[in-house]
Design a protein around this motif. Structure first.
Motif, mmCIF file in Angstrom:
data_model
loop_
_atom_site.group_PDB
_atom_site.id
_atom_site.type_symbol
_atom_site.label_atom_id
_atom_site.label_comp_id
_atom_site.label_asym_id
_atom_site.label_seq_id
_atom_site.Cartn_x
_atom_site.Cartn_y
_atom_site.Cartn_z
ATOM 1 N N HIS B 78 0.772 -1.339 0.306
ATOM 2 C CA HIS B 78 0.171 0.247 0.382
ATOM 3 C C HIS B 78 0.550 1.237 -0.003
ATOM 4 O O HIS B 78 2.555 1.874 0.653
ATOM 5 C CB HIS B 78 -0.778 0.556 1.438
ATOM 6 C CG HIS B 78 -1.418 -0.780 1.104
ATOM 7 N ND1 HIS B 78 -3.101 -1.319 0.889
ATOM 8 C CD2 HIS B 78 -2.346 -1.941 0.569
ATOM 9 C CE1 HIS B 78 -3.886 -1.689 0.935
ATOM 10 N NE2 HIS B 78 -3.336 -2.886 1.017
ATOM 11 N N PRO B 79 0.450 2.198 -0.620
ATOM 12 C CA PRO B 79 0.767 3.783 -0.248
ATOM 13 C C PRO B 79 1.319 3.990 0.617
ATOM 14 O O PRO B 79 1.001 4.251 1.968
ATOM 15 C CB PRO B 79 0.074 4.986 -1.451
ATOM 16 C CG PRO B 79 -0.545 3.819 -2.191
ATOM 17 C CD PRO B 79 -0.652 2.620 -1.703
ATOM 18 N N VAL B 114 -3.943 -3.647 -11.635
ATOM 19 C CA VAL B 114 -2.600 -3.257 -10.345
ATOM 20 C C VAL B 114 -3.292 -3.367 -9.203
ATOM 21 O O VAL B 114 -4.638 -2.356 -9.307
ATOM 22 C CB VAL B 114 -1.741 -2.056 -10.722
ATOM 23 C CG1 VAL B 114 -0.771 -1.954 -9.601
ATOM 24 C CG2 VAL B 114 -1.403 -2.153 -12.750
ATOM 25 N N ARG B 115 -3.029 -3.924 -7.638
ATOM 26 C CA ARG B 115 -3.562 -4.090 -6.655
ATOM 27 C C ARG B 115 -2.372 -3.586 -5.520
ATOM 28 O O ARG B 115 -1.384 -4.064 -6.237
ATOM 29 C CB ARG B 115 -3.852 -5.006 -6.736
ATOM 30 C CG ARG B 115 -6.198 -5.631 -7.320
ATOM 31 C CD ARG B 115 -6.383 -4.820 -6.590
ATOM 32 N NE ARG B 115 -8.210 -4.352 -7.694
ATOM 33 C CZ ARG B 115 -7.671 -3.886 -8.511
ATOM 34 N NH1 ARG B 115 -7.118 -3.352 -9.499
ATOM 35 N NH2 ARG B 115 -9.645 -3.383 -8.928
ATOM 36 N N TRP B 116 -2.751 -2.664 -5.004
ATOM 37 C CA TRP B 116 -1.919 -2.571 -3.396
ATOM 38 C C TRP B 116 -2.560 -3.759 -2.332
ATOM 39 O O TRP B 116 -4.053 -3.940 -2.170
ATOM 40 C CB TRP B 116 -1.800 -1.354 -2.929
ATOM 41 C CG TRP B 116 -1.826 -0.667 -3.727
ATOM 42 C CD1 TRP B 116 -2.782 0.945 -3.684
ATOM 43 C CD2 TRP B 116 -0.858 0.133 -4.693
ATOM 44 N NE1 TRP B 116 -1.868 1.844 -4.866
ATOM 45 C CE2 TRP B 116 -0.961 0.947 -5.547
ATOM 46 C CE3 TRP B 116 0.522 -1.353 -4.960
ATOM 47 C CZ2 TRP B 116 0.021 1.480 -6.342
ATOM 48 C CZ3 TRP B 116 1.404 -0.660 -6.310
ATOM 49 C CH2 TRP B 116 1.254 0.650 -6.411
ATOM 50 N N LYS B 124 -7.235 -11.098 1.198
ATOM 51 C CA LYS B 124 -7.799 -9.984 -0.145
ATOM 52 C C LYS B 124 -6.283 -10.365 -0.997
ATOM 53 O O LYS B 124 -6.939 -10.087 -2.924
ATOM 54 C CB LYS B 124 -6.958 -8.225 0.220
ATOM 55 C CG LYS B 124 -7.105 -7.569 -1.368
ATOM 56 C CD LYS B 124 -7.230 -6.162 -0.976
ATOM 57 C CE LYS B 124 -6.733 -4.783 -1.866
ATOM 58 N NZ LYS B 124 -6.618 -3.762 -1.209
#
Ligand code: SF4
Ligand code: SF4
Ligand code: SF4
Lengths: 284, 172
Positions: B78-79, B114-116, B124
């Motif tokens: 995650h960012p 694209v996924r975090w 998830k």
């Protein structure tokens, strides 16, 4: 005195005084209404230089090839000067390595049709943005076409049509790499297509490898493209390369804020090597 | 990029082939955790570990699609959680642009995602993989043109063409 006379006179002086080692301009070509880029080292050759409405080649990229001989003098219009800004920003050359004689550009013509070149019709900065002296005054040119009109046309197509369209585009490419060779952003010492050992891209000329090359080139020049249109002009197979370059530029403008590459030596915005904590988030 | 006419013309037992580029520090660990928790997810996905989502080279995606994958998934921390602090911020910008470019060229949006996913989000990871596989399955195989189509081959120039190619001012 016309701009051409000034260019000849100044090129002679600069070479004679030893201030520059080489001078880059254009000379008359073999056929009417045609010019080719000219690199001279001897002041006696200065009278070969021409400047008319058929100087279609952008000169900035040639600097890289001759800069090892010493300071380079060259004629710059809007696109050439932005190319120089690009080369300096990318640290390929230093600003002190070049002496720039600016000249206003009324837009260049296609030698076959006599019409304004496509890249010149789309050009938004016809007068030099960086120069040491001007040969003549800044000039007016018909207003540029809508910057992203071509992109909008493609975007309006259905997904399957776009897919077929670009496959037919890549089917035409002969991978001559002219688009890379003329581009002032493509200054890597070793381009990925030449990296033989890494073998990024296959040597076969097929749609898959052509697509690989085309997409990679667009992502590499991405935020640095100065929209000079030289790649598209140089392409012998008439690939619509600006439709790809401008798509990326349009998206960066939409997502990360308005910008235009290489407008000055101070403003070096390059959206793809920067980030903001609050950038658009689509990947949660 | 895919050609629709072929829809329906593939074998019934066709299975989508998905490649997932996962960041070593988060998503790869998350996938590991999914395994430890004995979660079930489709075997259509091949996980490849990359050091950071910032290392994700757009060329990997093109190569994967060219070489026969039906979809590509890129996953990172995650960012704010990047092991190298800023890698995924750069990746986010590049992937935003690159995804739009691929879709502009006619790729269906579902085929490149694209996924975090963090190291703790095993669930998830499983849900993402399952949804990507189902979306791609619904689209069918990616039918990229790889060779130059035969009808596109240009005619080989002959002497007359060579003569005609010389501008008039020379031949006149
Ligand atoms: S100049 Fe045109 S034909 Fe040559 S490599 Fe570039 S896109 Fe392909
Ligand atoms: S328009 Fe083409 S040649 Fe000019 S900077 Fe952009 S990619 Fe390079
Ligand atoms: S295509 Fe890419 S690697 Fe090749 S010269 Fe241009 S920027 Fe460099």
């Amino acid at each position: 005195m016309t701009a051409q006379d000034t260019i000849r006179a100044r090129a002679k002086e600069l070479l004679e005084s030893g201030e520059v080692a080489t001078f880059i301009g254009w000379e008359a070509g073999r056929f009417a209404n045609q010019t080719t880029p000219l690199v001279i080292t001897d002041a006696a050759d200065a009278d070969k230089l021409v400047f008319d409405e058929y100087c279609v080649n952008t000169l900035a990229k040639y600097v890289r090839d001759v800069v090892s001989r010493g300071k380079v003098g060259l004629v710059v219009r809007g696109c050439d000067s932005r190319g120089i800004i690009r080369l300096v920003t990318d640290k390929v050359i230093k600003r002190e390595d070049v002496y720039l004689i600016g000249v206003g550009c009324p837009g260049m013509k296609d030698r076959k049709t006599g019409e304004l070149l496509k890249k010149c019709a789309e050009c938004r900065h016809n007068n030099p943005l960086e120069f040491d002296e001007m040969a003549g005054d800044a000039v007016e040119k018909p207003a540029a076409a809508e910057r992203f009109a071509e992109v909008a046309e493609v975007e309006a197509m259905a997904q399957a049509d776009r897919s077929r369209y670009f496959e037919s585009v890549y089917a035409k490419c002969i991978r001559c790499y002219a688009c890379r060779d003329v581009c002032p952003c493509c200054t890597c010492r070793e381009c990925f297509v030449d990296a033989r050992r890494e073998n990024w891209v296959g040597k076969q000329n097929n749609v898959a490898e052509n697509r690989f090359y085309g997409l990679t080139r667009v992502m590499h020049i991405g935020d640095r493209c100065i929209e000079c249109g030289e790649c598209e002009r140089a392409c012998p197979m008439d690939l619509p390369l600006m439709k790809l370059n401008r798509k990326v530029i349009q998206d960066m403008n939409d997502l990360f804020g308005e910008f235009e590459s290489a407008l000055s030596l101070e403003d070096t915005t390059e959206p793809l090597i920067e980030y903001r904590l609050d950038d658009v988030e689509e990947f949660m | 990029m895919s050609v629709v006419e072929n829809n329906g013309a593939y074998p019934e037992n066709w299975e989508p082939k998905i490649i997932a580029f996962c960041c070593h520090w988060c998503t790869y660990t998350g996938a590991d955790l999914a395994g430890l928790n004995r979660m079930n997810y489709p075997a259509n996905v091949r996980v490849l570990r990359i050091p950071c989502s910032g290392r994700m080279n757009p060329q990997y995606v093109i190569e994967a699609l060219n070489k026969g994958c039906d979809g590509v998934l890129v996953c990172g921390c995650h960012p704010g959680d990047c092991h190298y602090v800023t890698g995924n911020y750069y990746a986010r910008r590049r992937m935003l642009i690159f995804k739009r470019l691929l879709e502009y060229e006619g790729l269906e949006p579902e085929r490149f995602q694209v996924r975090w996913i963090s190291g703790a989000e095993a669930g998830k990871f499983r849900d993402t993989v399952m949804s990507v596989v189902e979306q791609v399955r619904a689209l069918g195989p990616l039918n990229l043109t790889r060779e130059i189509p035969a009808f596109e081959l240009p005619r080989i120039p002959d002497d007359e063409d060579a003569f005609n190619a010389v501008p008039e001012e020379v031949t006149a």
